[in-house]
Scaffold this motif. Structure first.
Motif, mmCIF file in Angstrom:
data_model
loop_
_atom_site.group_PDB
_atom_site.id
_atom_site.type_symbol
_atom_site.label_atom_id
_atom_site.label_comp_id
_atom_site.label_asym_id
_atom_site.label_seq_id
_atom_site.Cartn_x
_atom_site.Cartn_y
_atom_site.Cartn_z
ATOM 1 N N PRO A 193 16.144 -8.661 -2.012
ATOM 2 C CA PRO A 193 15.221 -8.353 -0.915
ATOM 3 C C PRO A 193 15.193 -9.547 0.045
ATOM 4 C CG PRO A 193 14.165 -8.131 -3.090
ATOM 5 C CD PRO A 193 15.426 -8.894 -3.279
ATOM 6 N N LEU A 194 15.687 -9.341 1.255
ATOM 7 C CA LEU A 194 15.875 -10.433 2.217
ATOM 8 C C LEU A 194 14.964 -10.225 3.419
ATOM 9 C CD1 LEU A 194 17.539 -12.937 3.239
ATOM 10 C CD2 LEU A 194 19.081 -11.269 4.316
ATOM 11 N N ALA A 195 14.064 -11.174 3.666
ATOM 12 C CA ALA A 195 13.231 -11.137 4.864
ATOM 13 C C ALA A 195 14.059 -11.569 6.066
ATOM 14 C CB ALA A 195 12.020 -12.055 4.699
ATOM 15 N N VAL A 196 13.944 -10.825 7.147
ATOM 16 C CA VAL A 196 14.653 -11.151 8.385
ATOM 17 C C VAL A 196 13.660 -11.107 9.539
ATOM 18 C CG1 VAL A 196 16.915 -10.346 7.614
ATOM 19 C CG2 VAL A 196 15.349 -8.738 8.715
ATOM 20 N N LEU A 216 13.978 -6.787 4.936
ATOM 21 C CA LEU A 216 12.531 -6.661 5.063
ATOM 22 C C LEU A 216 12.118 -7.348 6.365
ATOM 23 C CD1 LEU A 216 11.578 -7.696 1.409
ATOM 24 C CD2 LEU A 216 11.889 -5.374 2.289
ATOM 25 N N PRO A 217 11.929 -6.603 7.453
ATOM 26 C CA PRO A 217 11.607 -7.227 8.741
ATOM 27 C C PRO A 217 10.242 -7.915 8.715
ATOM 28 C CG PRO A 217 12.348 -4.953 9.016
ATOM 29 C CD PRO A 217 12.099 -5.145 7.559
ATOM 30 N N VAL A 218 10.179 -9.090 9.358
ATOM 31 C CA VAL A 218 8.944 -9.861 9.493
ATOM 32 C C VAL A 218 8.765 -10.178 10.979
ATOM 33 C CG1 VAL A 218 7.692 -11.941 8.828
ATOM 34 C CG2 VAL A 218 9.273 -10.872 7.211
ATOM 35 N N PRO A 219 7.601 -9.891 11.556
ATOM 36 C CA PRO A 219 7.435 -10.078 13.010
ATOM 37 C C PRO A 219 7.521 -11.544 13.429
ATOM 38 C CG PRO A 219 5.334 -9.535 11.969
ATOM 39 C CD PRO A 219 6.389 -9.335 10.923
ATOM 40 N N VAL A 225 8.444 -17.054 13.219
ATOM 41 C CA VAL A 225 8.262 -16.021 12.204
ATOM 42 C C VAL A 225 6.861 -16.120 11.598
ATOM 43 C CG1 VAL A 225 9.208 -17.424 10.309
ATOM 44 C CG2 VAL A 225 9.336 -14.918 10.204
ATOM 45 N N ASP A 226 6.233 -14.967 11.376
ATOM 46 C CA ASP A 226 4.865 -14.906 10.856
ATOM 47 C C ASP A 226 4.906 -15.068 9.336
ATOM 48 O OD1 ASP A 226 2.306 -14.253 10.036
ATOM 49 O OD2 ASP A 226 2.112 -12.537 11.376
ATOM 50 N N VAL A 227 4.597 -16.271 8.866
ATOM 51 C CA VAL A 227 4.716 -16.559 7.437
ATOM 52 C C VAL A 227 3.649 -15.822 6.633
ATOM 53 C CG1 VAL A 227 4.812 -18.376 5.694
ATOM 54 C CG2 VAL A 227 5.742 -18.796 7.981
ATOM 55 N N ALA A 228 2.484 -15.585 7.225
ATOM 56 C CA ALA A 228 1.455 -14.808 6.524
ATOM 57 C C ALA A 228 1.970 -13.399 6.250
ATOM 58 C CB ALA A 228 0.171 -14.761 7.349
ATOM 59 N N ALA A 229 2.638 -12.806 7.216
ATOM 60 C CA ALA A 229 3.228 -11.483 6.997
ATOM 61 C C ALA A 229 4.370 -11.555 5.992
ATOM 62 C CB ALA A 229 3.726 -10.917 8.324
ATOM 63 N N LEU A 230 5.109 -12.651 6.000
ATOM 64 C CA LEU A 230 6.191 -12.836 5.035
ATOM 65 C C LEU A 230 5.655 -12.803 3.613
ATOM 66 C CD1 LEU A 230 9.080 -13.629 4.145
ATOM 67 C CD2 LEU A 230 8.475 -16.010 4.674
ATOM 68 N N ARG A 231 4.487 -13.387 3.386
ATOM 69 C CA ARG A 231 3.909 -13.418 2.037
ATOM 70 C C ARG A 231 3.563 -12.013 1.537
ATOM 71 N NH1 ARG A 231 2.532 -17.929 -0.613
ATOM 72 N NH2 ARG A 231 2.722 -19.951 0.457
ATOM 73 N N ARG A 256 3.876 -23.458 11.018
ATOM 74 C CA ARG A 256 4.697 -22.406 10.399
ATOM 75 C C ARG A 256 5.827 -23.014 9.569
ATOM 76 N NH1 ARG A 256 4.246 -17.451 13.459
ATOM 77 N NH2 ARG A 256 2.008 -17.088 13.609
ATOM 78 N N ARG A 257 6.362 -24.130 10.022
ATOM 79 C CA ARG A 257 7.415 -24.782 9.238
ATOM 80 C C ARG A 257 6.875 -25.187 7.867
ATOM 81 N NH1 ARG A 257 11.813 -27.204 12.128
ATOM 82 N NH2 ARG A 257 11.723 -29.066 10.828
ATOM 83 N N ALA A 258 5.694 -25.806 7.875
ATOM 84 C CA ALA A 258 5.087 -26.222 6.615
ATOM 85 C C ALA A 258 4.751 -25.015 5.746
ATOM 86 C CB ALA A 258 3.823 -27.032 6.895
ATOM 87 N N ALA A 259 4.271 -23.935 6.373
ATOM 88 C CA ALA A 259 3.914 -22.739 5.614
ATOM 89 C C ALA A 259 5.148 -22.066 5.019
ATOM 90 C CB ALA A 259 3.162 -21.761 6.514
#
Length: 463
Positions: A193-196, A216-219, A225-231, A256-259
Motif C-alpha cells: 500500500p503506497l501513499a502518493v 493511496l492518494p493523499v491531498p 502533502v497532508d501528513v494528518a491525512a496520511l496517518r 510537515r517534514r518533521a511530521a
C-alpha cells in the motif's frame, strides 16, 4: 528551397509535434533529400498559418535528432547523413494517445540546446583513455566505485544528505530507481500500500502499479502533502517530492517534514523521496533533502535528467544499508547494471567541477526565463494565478473558473510552450490548472507567447 506539404490537424493540438513528424517522415522516405534547404521558419509559419515559434520548435527538435542542420547565415538544411529508409509497417509506427506521455518534451524538461557538449565530451574521452581495461568487463551492478564516491560527496555537500558510497546504487534514472525499490518492498510484503501525492505525475502511475503498488492518494495543500491525512491511510510507504512538489511546486513545510519523518518512525514505513529538480533554486536558500533527517527511513532518488539531459539515463538511489543491498541485487538480476563509460565520465565531470559550473550557468538562465514568463503573465493575463516558481523548471497556473484546462494547454502548445493540463494528474477533482515549462522558452519569446495565449483564449472572458 523546398516546397513543403505539411498536413496539420488543428483540432488535435500539438502543432509543433505534427510539423516535426511530417518533416521527419519526408526525410526518411526521400521526399526531402540530404542537403535540401528548408523554408525559413517565418515563411513556413506564414504558409501553415501558425506562429513562427511553433515552426522554430519543430526545427530545433529535428536539429537535435540529427535530421536537420542549421547554421547562421545559411539557413536550415536536411542533414547530409539523413538516409532514406523503407516506410515503417503499422506495427512500428509512432505510438499515439497515452503512449506519447512517455517521451518527448515535458514541462520539466531542461533546455537541451545548453547541454555542455564539449565538457561532457572531454569527460568521456578521459574515461575511455584513463580507465583500466578490466573496467570494461561486467562490473558491480551497484555502479562503479568512483562515481559512487563522487556522488556521495556531492549529495552531502549540496543536498545535505547522509550518504555512504556503499549505500548508493547507480540506476538508469529515477523511474528505474523507483521501480527497483518498489520491487524489493513489494516482494518483502507480498504487496505494497503506497501513499502518493494528489495531484502527482500521471506518468508515474503505470510504473508504480506495474511494480505491484496499491496507490493511496493523499491531498497536497500549500504546505505540501497532508501528513494528518496520511496517518488515516494504511500505507507502508509514501512517495513524495518534498523539495518541489510536482506539479504544484509547493515546498514541504518544516512542520510537515518533521511530521512525515515521525510517521515513518512510528509506523516503520519507508519514505521514497523523489528529488527530481532540487538543484534549481531561485528565490530562497536550498532546502536540504528529507533523507538527511532520517536516513534509516528515507530512500533518496535523483538523476541528472534535469541538470544535464534525460537521455543520459543516469540516476541514483541512496537507501538504508540492507535495502540498498537488496536494490543492488535486483539491479544485477534485471540487466547487470548501467554502462560503465558514462559512469566514469560523470564521476570525472563531478570531480573536475564541470557539473557545478553548468548548474550555476543554467540557474541564471532559467531564472531569467522564469522571470520573463511570470512578468508577461502578470501583465497580460492577471486572472491567472502563478504558483510553484521558487524552484524547478515549471510553473503551476491556476486558471479562472470556467476555463477549460485542456483547451488552454493545447493553445499554449500551439504557441510553442510546453504545457500540460493538471486534470490527468489528479485522483480527486480540482479547479482548472495547467503546468507550463519555461526552461525551453527564450526570455525574448515569453511576452509574444503569452499575448498569443490571451488572444487564443479570448472566447473565455479575457479582455
Amino acid at each position: 528551397m523546398a516546397d513543403l506539404y505539411v498536413p496539420i490537424d488543428h483540432a488535435r493540438g500539438g502543432i509543433a509535434g505534427q510539423i516535426a513528424v511530417a518533416l521527419r517522415d519526408a526525410v526518411r522516405h526521400g521526399r526531402l533529400e540530404p542537403g535540401r534547404r528548408l523554408p525559413a521558419s517565418r515563411d513556413l509559419a506564414a504558409d501553415l498559418g501558425v506562429s513562427r515559434g511553433v515552426v522554430v520548435e519543430a526545427y530545433e527538435q529535428l536539429v537535435a535528432e540529427g535530421f536537420l542542420v542549421s547554421r547562421v547565415g545559411s539557413g536550415t538544411h536536411v542533414a547530409p547523413a539523413a538516409a532514406r529508409t523503407p516506410a515503417p509497417s503499422p506495427a512500428t509506427t509512432a505510438p499515439t494517445g497515452a503512449d506519447r506521455t512517455f517521451y518527448g518534451h515535458r514541462a520539466t524538461s531542461p533546455d537541451l540546446g545548453h547541454f555542455p557538449r564539449e565538457r561532457w565530451l572531454a569527460s568521456l574521452r578521459h574515461a575511455v583513455t584513463a580507465i583500466p581495461s578490466d573496467a570494461f568487463d561486467y562490473g558491480d551492478p551497484g555502479g562503479v566505485p568512483e562515481l559512487r564516491e563522487e556522488l556521495a560527496g556531492y549529495l552531502r555537500r549540496v543536498r545535505a544528505a547522509d550518504v555512504d558510497p556503499a549505500n548508493l546504487v547507480i540506476v538508469g534514472g529515477v523511474a528505474q530507481g523507483l521501480s527497483l525499490v518498489l520491487h524489493v518492498l513489494t516482494q518483502r510484503a507480498g504487496g505494497l500500500p503506497l501513499a502518493v501525492e494528489d495531484p502527482a505525475s500521471h506518468r508515474q502511475v503505470p510504473l508504480l502499479r506495474r511494480a505491484g503498488a496499491r496507490l493511496l492518494p493523499v491531498p497536497v495543500d500549500d504546505e505540501g502533502v497532508d501528513v494528518a491525512a496520511l496517518r488515516d491511510r494504511p500505507a507502508r510507504a509514501a512517495l513524495v517530492t518534498p523539495a518541489h512538489q510536482y506539479p504544484t511546486g509547493v515546498v514541504l513545510s518544516p512542520g510537515r517534514r518533521a511530521a512525515l519523518v515521525e510517521w515513518a518512525q512510528d509506523t516503520g514505513a519507508t519514505v521514497l523521496e523523489d528529488d527530481y529538480d532540487a538543484e534549481f533554486r531561485f528565490d530562497r536558500d536550498p532546502v536540504g533533502c528529507l533523507q538527511g533527517l532520517a536516513p534509516g527511513h528515507v530512500v533518496l532518488s535523483g538523476s541528472v535528467s534535469k541538470a544535464l539531459a534525460p537521455g543520459l539515463r543516469l540516476g541514483w538511489v541512496a537507501a538504508p544499508a540492507e535495502l540498498a543491498e537488496a536494490v543492488r541485487r535486483a539491479r544485477g538480476e534485471l540487466d547487470l547494471g548501467s554502462p560503465v563509460v558514462e559512469q566514469y565520465a560523470l564521476a570525472h565531470f563531478l570531480r573536475t567541477g564541470g557539473y557545478d559550473k553548468h548548474l550555476r550557468q543554467m540557474r541564471r538562465e532559467y531564472r531569467r526565463r522564469r522571470d520573463a514568463l511570470v512578468g508577461a503573465l502578470a501583465e497580460h493575463l492577471p486572472q491567472v494565478r502563478v504558483r510553484g516558481i521558487e524552484a524547478g523548471l515549471h510553473a503551476y497556473l491556476d486558471l479562472p473558473a470556467g476555463w477549460d484546462e485542456g483547451r488552454t494547454a493545447e493553445a499554449a502548445r500551439d504557441l510553442g510552450l510546453v504545457a500540460e493540463p493538471v486534470g490527468p494528474m489528479r485522483f480527486t477533482p480540482g479547479g482548472p490548472a495547467v503546468v507550463v515549462g519555461f526552461a525551453r522558452l527564450p526570455a525574448h519569446r515569453a511576452e509574444e507567447s503569452v499575448i498569443g495565449l490571451k488572444v487564443r483564449m479570448s472566447g473565455q472572458n479575457i479582455d
